[in-house]
Design a protein around this motif. Structure first.
Motif, PDB file in Angstrom:
ATOM      1  N   GLU A  49       0.783  -1.125   0.716  1.00  0.00           N
ATOM      2  CA  GLU A  49      -0.568   0.061  -0.094  1.00  0.00           C
ATOM      3  C   GLU A  49       1.123   0.998  -0.423  1.00  0.00           C
ATOM      4  O   GLU A  49       0.215   2.259  -0.665  1.00  0.00           O
ATOM      5  N   CYS A  53       0.760   3.869  -2.287  1.00  0.00           N
ATOM      6  CA  CYS A  53       0.227   5.322  -2.610  1.00  0.00           C
ATOM      7  C   CYS A  53       0.820   6.046  -2.756  1.00  0.00           C
ATOM      8  O   CYS A  53       1.111   7.662  -3.978  1.00  0.00           O
ATOM      9  N   ARG A  60      -4.449   6.812   1.607  1.00  0.00           N
ATOM     10  CA  ARG A  60      -4.530   5.073   1.795  1.00  0.00           C
ATOM     11  C   ARG A  60      -6.026   4.937   1.786  1.00  0.00           C
ATOM     12  O   ARG A  60      -6.316   4.327   1.484  1.00  0.00           O
TER      13      ARG A  60
END
Length: 241
Positions: A49, A53, A60
């Motif tokens: 993640e 990002c 997020r």
């Protein structure tokens, strides 16, 4: 008068923030979907993640919202406490899904040959020649986007909403695999030949011919994908040995 002033002050603002949020949401979904289709995010890969990002320049929250959409499409697997990973079909599922898509494409072609307008045929011709130009430049991503646009327009021209909905849902799961089926030059050129024949059948309004071409075209894609996957699995097994 005072009440009017108060009412005026309570008038809700325009809903532009929600529109912008939706645009961001759609953009993030489209970017990640393209990463999956073009192999930047490979089948089975666990998603980081933080890296996503940073790559997309987002927080997020929109990322996780996008992953939920992609999970609903069958492109992402989300497991509690383990995060998200790119979905990977096993051989049986791959075979069955391509078989289903071959039938959907065949039916689309049969109906489209009857119902397609002259304008739609012209648009498909333009996409076909743009696709050939991409092939001449070895631009696989450009070729694939135009290739898929042709298949999509044939499906739209079938004028059957139930078929359309099913086609979109099934095709989303196969897009990355259809892209991979062109990694070998002979397979890529074979697909070009199929598209030449599709165009001839459309111009002749020969639904049965177009249906047969599309069905075999998808089954050939299936076989090409199985070959690629078999080689990759064998290579991975050697590395583990």
């Amino acid at each position: 008068m005072q009440n009017s002033d108060i009412d005026a002050g309570l008038t809700p603002p325009p809903l532009m923030p929600k529109v912008e949020r939706q645009r961001l949401h759609d953009t993030v979904v489209e970017h990640i979907r393209r990463f999956i289709v073009e192999g930047t995010l490979e089948p089975g890969k666990k998603l980081n993640e933080r890296e996503l990002c940073e790559t997309l320049g987002i927080s997020r929250t929109p990322l996780r919202e996008a992953l939920k959409v992609l999970a609903a499409e069958g492109l992402i697997d989300i497991e509690p406490n383990r995060g998200a990973s790119v979905s990977k079909m096993d051989e049986a599922e791959l075979r069955e899904t391509f078989e289903l898509m071959s039938g959907l494409e065949a039916f689309s072609g049969e109906l489209a040959a009857e119902r397609m307008t002259a304008v739609e045929l012209t648009e498909i011709k333009a996409l076909h020649y743009a696709m050939l130009a991409c092939r001449a430049q070895n631009d696989l991503a450009g070729y694939y986007s135009r290739n898929q646009a042709i298949h999509d327009k044939i499906n739209e021209a079938a004028r059957n909403s139930a078929l359309r909905q099913t086609y979109i849902a099934v095709n989303r799961r196969l897009q990355a695999l259809r892209f991979r089926s062109n990694f070998q030059i002979p397979k890529w050129d074979s697909a070009i030949h199929d598209h030449d024949e599709m165009l001839k059948a459309l111009e002749a309004r020969d639904g049965k011919r177009l249906s047969a071409i599309l069905r075999q075209h998808l089954l050939d894609k299936r076989d090409a994908v199985l070959q690629v996957q078999s080689r990759e699995d064998a290579a991975a097994a050697k590395l583990k040995a």
